[in-house]
Write an enzyme that holds these catalytic residues in place. Structure first.
Site, PDB file in Angstrom:
ATOM      1  N   LEU A  58     -15.046   5.129   7.657  1.00  0.00           N
ATOM      2  CA  LEU A  58     -14.554   5.536   6.628  1.00  0.00           C
ATOM      3  C   LEU A  58     -12.948   5.080   6.379  1.00  0.00           C
ATOM      4  CD1 LEU A  58     -14.744   7.017   3.858  1.00  0.00           C
ATOM      5  CD2 LEU A  58     -14.137   8.871   4.742  1.00  0.00           C
ATOM      6  N   ASP A  59     -12.306   4.308   5.317  1.00  0.00           N
ATOM      7  CA  ASP A  59     -10.840   4.168   5.276  1.00  0.00           C
ATOM      8  C   ASP A  59     -10.445   3.424   6.243  1.00  0.00           C
ATOM      9  OD1 ASP A  59     -11.194   5.360   3.262  1.00  0.00           O
ATOM     10  OD2 ASP A  59     -10.224   7.413   3.750  1.00  0.00           O
ATOM     11  N   ALA A  60     -11.237   2.659   7.115  1.00  0.00           N
ATOM     12  CA  ALA A  60     -10.630   1.908   8.272  1.00  0.00           C
ATOM     13  C   ALA A  60     -11.142   0.564   8.258  1.00  0.00           C
ATOM     14  CB  ALA A  60     -11.244   2.416   9.725  1.00  0.00           C
TER      15      ALA A  60
ATOM     16  N   GLY B 185      -8.784   9.898   4.171  1.00  0.00           N
ATOM     17  CA  GLY B 185      -9.609  11.073   3.853  1.00  0.00           C
ATOM     18  C   GLY B 185      -9.220  11.564   2.543  1.00  0.00           C
TER      19      GLY B 185
END
EC number: 3.5.1.10
Lengths: 294, 294, 294, 294
Positions: B237-239, B211
């Site tokens: 997101l970001d994964a 995040g």
């Protein structure tokens, strides 16, 4: 091993303002103290000043108790918390273990070799499997069994077991209580009683993979580095102030079992480094973060 | 720069079983192909086999299209997905940027120096501040403004802006879409359209501090190492699958601003390494994890 | 970029004795100076004390010249060498280059991004190939050709060329002369004239593989890590005081060409870090070794 | 510890040519062998091909001797040297030590913990000080005194002492002879007799600081990283093929004694890693360099 010269170690944290260094330095200069190490840190946002000063005991015309008495008004004037240690007095540690032996073995070996300035007064294990290693080093081993998952009256028996652990630990008034892969969650009242002395090694690069089976979590996420974290135990699980961390590279060829094996080298080193710094009074805590004067 | 010899790069992933290596190796040996690199990985738990093989184009009596035609039945027999690249055909990348210039500058410099085997066909920025750098390198720069927080009709205008970005990107049919500190969350349909080609650099050691404002989070937690993560962008997101990560040591003396500055060196390097491996067809993805044949 | 607050940076090295910290700290406290950074080092064997102190300019009731005048008697009393810098005055650097562009490009990028507190006043190259990059950054480029091996009157022409380099450099009175992969051995009289200001990047982990073609030497010896070294240039080739070093892992699969390419990332970073520390007055030299107050 | 499944490990090096992988892979596929690990390396300059293949013993319809008999003609056809190991047969190591205990203690601990796949059949020391540690682990300890500097008939007595060491070592026919900080130079005839089996740990980042007192040399030169090197012992002192190296950061505050202490962590880890790879048949040697199939 050569015996290092005797030192007095002064640590202080206080509200930041102009003139603190001058005040302490003048106090020491007036005593004729020879400073062998000095480190400072001012956290501007928090308005906190921290310092660690090491003086050659031979240069000071008083023993450590007199030094404490002389320094107390200075610390009071600065409004801070402080401590003065004497490296001539050997520190004591109690180790809590389960079955994993790599951290235990590493610490015992370092103490045997004179690498860590500490006496391990006893080892407490909730299994008996590590007793032979401990006994081979001439250290008392205490078996305090803990109930496993699904056993009757588990919670009550855990309370009793922790009570026994507490008595054994407190009997030694240790400077460090080392959770050397203890794998049991310390109850909040013990975290509090041992605040700033209970040191845990967690087998992940916190805050990643807090909780159970971190290497399994790491493998599933596909990270390219795994790590270990040495931190003070607090009631908030795996969230205490971090003393030291390190990582090692892994790749797609590493299974979870490989990660477990390879991670041990990082756990060993990170715990040994964190414990050393703690024993040498290099670690101050402020606002759940550590200042480590390495 | 010496021009490296022309290579054909074969990557394949298929269900694991006995004899795959023999099948592929025999195919290549029958062609007379000289193998210059070969790497294998079998994920026993998942039952998946992956390989990357590089052959000297000069040793093969056919061009890349013929090789593809000849290899297709082998791959079909093995039941896998495969790709054959020709290093004689220069790959293309589009860069998406905002205001941060360190990753952009680093990539432009590496391309200029011939260090990265790619042509940057265009740079798309949602501010104009980086246009001069880009133009100095002779690369077209496109300004696509994005609405800021609080601006009217923000969501609708973002949709329109992303539509324009999509058209510009797709016009080049790039092999890589690099989010070089783009700071805008890619909509799910673009992540899908560009799956396996959209590469993001995140300024933390994921999964820690996903995040926004990761360095601020890291500073607050008091970690002793900060990192960066290069990963494929996915709708989660970001994964997305992690291609590369690295870390750098920080201590209590480092402010958040210091971390931001020092972290840039890790971001630059991690992105450059991840992008290189992607361009060299070294990265295969399975089950949200990467196999990186370095 | 936010502009950092103005600071005065005091560095001092002097014979070690009791009371130095108290003397300096009292001086600053009497001025009302707010210390934002303070670091000390006593080399017990050499009997030398070094310190770096940073004060907030706004807290001091005088400008830097008055501070210098006020501090001079203190330094004289301590018998040491000292310097006081003003971060409000931008430092200057001249870069010497040949054909390798990675260090040049990296430094230009960092200056453009405001990451390095310096103005690059000019770049001097013995080939013209890097002129376009330099010009794109609005920095003057000077071509000073050097005779190659086997050219007539080589020694004499080198003397003349270095004389021209010297004039160009000295015209700017730079705080740093950076040999950014210059590949020419500086004559002894220039090392002396620029002592403590001429910074070289050597592409090996010195003292391993001093001299020419270090990656070739490293490959032949089969080392598992390669490195780079940033050091002050002295008449004794590759033997000057080391400012910074770092390494990167290689393996049997890396050819010499791979090492050259991968080593560039280490060279870039090590030079940028060393130069930053030099510009921030963090580096003191004693007995051919550096004290780096990071 | 879970017992890993039984594996046969095939290593081969031979002149490079087209079709080697196909030949070996076909051989294994025809046997129905399930390959669990496979690694290749071709040294183009030297014209040498190396491979390590691991097969699940349960998948092969023969024991290791039969496999050796079946594979021999394949290896002969390829013109190479090869070896086939059976992980079901525990390897043996003899350790040579002096007074330094950190490497010894670390290796004993790892073997006790089941981390290293080896039996330590005996430890030979030229002092008696480490006997208690060794005995506590149930390993036979042999004291073979060596004459010190200045003692009469030193050279002759060293020859006799090494003769005794040789008999003790050879009686166990060990797979590894580990010089765990042995501090005596092995005579050339023993290096030859134990070629590819005698493993030394040198306390510097070779080729820097070969010979005696490397930490003192490192301190004097002012390097910013210190290291350790695990290598095969050869008659050419400190110049044998390097198996593994690693480094740790030091700074101006580290005395030589600090370097000695801190370097131990690197020595321990580097030796343990190098020994593991040797025991797992991951290390091949060609032209005084190692290929390490990690």
């Amino acid at each position: 091993m050569t015996v290092p010269d005797r030192r007095y170690v002064i640590t202080l944290s206080c509200p930041d303002r102009t003139g603190i260094v001058a005040r302490i330095a003048s106090f020491l200069a007036d005593l004729g103290a020879s400073i062998t190490e000095a480190a400072y840190h001012a956290d501007v946002d928090a308005g906190v000043f921290c310092t660690r000063q090491v003086v050659d005991a031979a240069s000071v015309p008083c023993d450590v108790d007199e030094l404490r008495a002389l320094f107390a008004p200075v610390a009071a004037e600065l409004g801070g918390e402080h401590r003065i240690s004497d490296t001539g007095v050997r520190k004591r540690a109690v180790l809590l273990v389960t079955r994993d032996q790599h951290c235990l073995h590493d610490l015992l070996g370092r103490v045997w070799a004179g690498e860590l300035p500490v006496e391990i007064t006893r080892v407490i294990g909730n299994h008996t499997s590590l007793e032979p290693i401990v006994s081979a080093h001439g250290v008392p081993f205490h078996h305090v069994p803990f109930p496993g998952p699904g056993e009757p009256q588990r919670e009550q028996r855990k309370v009793t077991a922790f009570e026994e652990v507490r008595k054994l630990v407190d009997a030694d008034a240790p400077d460090a209580i080392v959770l050397a892969r203890f794998m049991q969650v310390l109850p909040a009242h013990l975290c509090e009683a041992w605040a700033g002395r209970a040191i845990n090694i967690h087998h992940s690069f916190l805050p990643s993979f807090a909780g159970a089976r971190p290497y399994h979590q790491a493998h599933r996420r596909g990270v390219k580095l795994i790590g270990a974290t040495c931190h003070y135990a607090t009631a908030d699980l795996d969230a205490g102030p971090i003393i030291e961390q390190d990582v090692i590279r892994v790749d797609h060829g590493d299974t979870t079992a490989d990660m477990v094996r390879r991670g041990r080298d990082i756990e060993r080193m990170v715990l040994a480094r964190g414990l050393r710094w703690h024993l040498e009074d290099r670690v101050l805590v402020h606002d759940n973060r550590t200042i480590v004067f390495r």
